[in-house]
Design a protein around this motif. Sequence first.
Motif, short mmCIF file in Angstrom:
data_model
loop_
_atom_site.label_atom_id
_atom_site.label_comp_id
_atom_site.label_asym_id
_atom_site.label_seq_id
_atom_site.Cartn_x
_atom_site.Cartn_y
_atom_site.Cartn_z
N PHE A 50 -16.91 29.53 9.03
CA PHE A 50 -16.38 31.26 8.68
C PHE A 50 -15.12 31.34 9.58
CE2 PHE A 50 -19.16 31.28 5.40
CZ PHE A 50 -18.79 33.03 4.20
N GLN A 54 -11.81 33.09 9.30
CA GLN A 54 -11.46 34.25 9.33
C GLN A 54 -10.18 33.44 10.05
OE1 GLN A 54 -11.81 37.37 8.84
NE2 GLN A 54 -10.44 37.92 10.79
N HIS A 55 -9.79 32.65 10.96
CA HIS A 55 -9.14 32.58 11.48
C HIS A 55 -7.51 32.02 10.66
CE1 HIS A 55 -5.97 31.23 14.96
NE2 HIS A 55 -5.60 30.27 13.77
N SER A 58 -6.37 35.75 8.67
CA SER A 58 -5.59 36.56 9.92
C SER A 58 -4.83 35.80 10.34
CB SER A 58 -6.58 36.87 10.95
OG SER A 58 -7.34 36.07 11.71
#
Length: 103
Positions: A50, A54-55, A58
């Motif tokens: 995750f 997420q990295h 974003s």
Amino acid sequence: MADRAHLQRLERELVDKGKLIEAGWVGLRLAAVPDNASPVQLEEMRNAFFAGAQHLFSSIMSIMEPGSEPTSNDIARMGYIDAELRDFIDKFELKHFPAKGSA
């Protein structure tokens, strides 16, 4: 021990509920995590999965230029991400999967 059939059903159900990242984790678990992995190992691997998702998300959101239409820079940046991920999977497959065909 994980029930593989259950995990496969769960993967499909999650995608249908808009949980693409969770489904990806389930897919990775099916493909690469031993059935006897400890709860701590599963939690840490899920966290890492995750965190990577997420990295990436974003980063994509922050590198895109303002406006509703992609710019040539946006397209180039997405191309770089695509190339990096394709390079990773090509190397991963060479290392972890037998060659196809015969020489």
